[in-house]
Design an enzyme around this catalytic site. Structure first.
Site, PDB file in Angstrom:
ATOM      1  N   HIS A 126       0.836  -1.214   0.000  1.00  0.00           N
ATOM      2  CA  HIS A 126       0.000   0.000   0.000  1.00  0.00           C
ATOM      3  C   HIS A 126       0.863   1.253   0.000  1.00  0.00           C
ATOM      4  O   HIS A 126       1.905   1.294   0.644  1.00  0.00           O
ATOM      5  CB  HIS A 126      -0.945  -0.001   1.206  1.00  0.00           C
ATOM      6  CG  HIS A 126      -2.112  -0.889   0.993  1.00  0.00           C
ATOM      7  ND1 HIS A 126      -2.024  -2.266   1.095  1.00  0.00           N
ATOM      8  CD2 HIS A 126      -3.383  -0.619   0.641  1.00  0.00           C
ATOM      9  CE1 HIS A 126      -3.196  -2.783   0.813  1.00  0.00           C
ATOM     10  NE2 HIS A 126      -4.040  -1.816   0.536  1.00  0.00           N
ATOM     11  N   ALA A 169      -8.805   2.629   5.552  1.00  0.00           N
ATOM     12  CA  ALA A 169      -9.887   2.726   4.583  1.00  0.00           C
ATOM     13  C   ALA A 169     -10.436   4.147   4.698  1.00  0.00           C
ATOM     14  O   ALA A 169     -11.104   4.474   5.666  1.00  0.00           O
ATOM     15  CB  ALA A 169     -10.966   1.690   4.867  1.00  0.00           C
TER      16      ALA A 169
END
Length: 175
Positions: free
Chosen positions: A74, A129
């Site tokens: 990520h 998120a």
């Protein structure tokens, strides 16, 4: 929307077709889709929530080393890759949706400091998120999560990644 059946139904796809269709749900980690398919898919995986749960369980069951690989895949939030336009399309949309492309120079400097402190402490990037959050909430979460232990933070990051995956599956259905 989330109760709709995915088309084509994941349970009807062969291994290669499933990985082509869902291999990008987890950032640069198609093995999650591949292993999920190998574990077996039924009608309950033919909806976004059902498929998200199956793929999420695959990641939860992975070794800590495999989990760290997914976390490290990520990008930093509001980091250099975002500024250089090097994010995946999904990450670009997600970060822009949270307003991370509209940070002031001061906020960018704060993100950079927090990203560096976080990676220095944990050895992997901060993952959250961001859907439904703004940059202020993200910065606050950054500071709070810096207090976690490494194991707590690895598990928190995995759950955040699973939330991202569910949002991506839901968005794909709506597209």
């Amino acid at each position: 929307m989330s109760n709709q059946t995915l088309n084509p139904r994941p349970s009807t796809l062969g291994r290669e077709a499933f990985v082509v269709q869902y291999g990008d749900i987890y950032e640069h980690s198609p093995w999650v889709a591949d292993l999920t398919w190998q574990r077996g898919l039924g009608n309950e995986q033919d909806t976004p929530p059902g498929l998200a749960e199956a793929m999420g369980q695959t990641l939860r069951d992975a070794t800590p080393e495999q989990q760290l690989e997914v976390i490290r895949a990520h990008p930093d939030l509001a980091g250099k890759a975002a500024l250089a336009g090097e994010l995946t399309d999904d990450s670009t949309r997600e970060q822009a949706g949270a307003g991370l492309d509209q940070c002031t120079p001061e906020e960018m400097a704060r993100f950079e400091r927090l990203n560096d402190a976080y990676k220095s402490r944990f050895g992997f990037p901060f993952v959250m998120a961001v859907k439904g959050n703004d940059r202020h909430a993200i910065l606050a979460a950054f500071e709070t999560r810096l207090e976690n232990s490494r194991d707590e933070e690895r598990l928190t990051a995995i759950e955040q990644i699973n939330r991202i995956a569910r949002f991506r599956l839901e968005a794909r259905l709506g597209a």
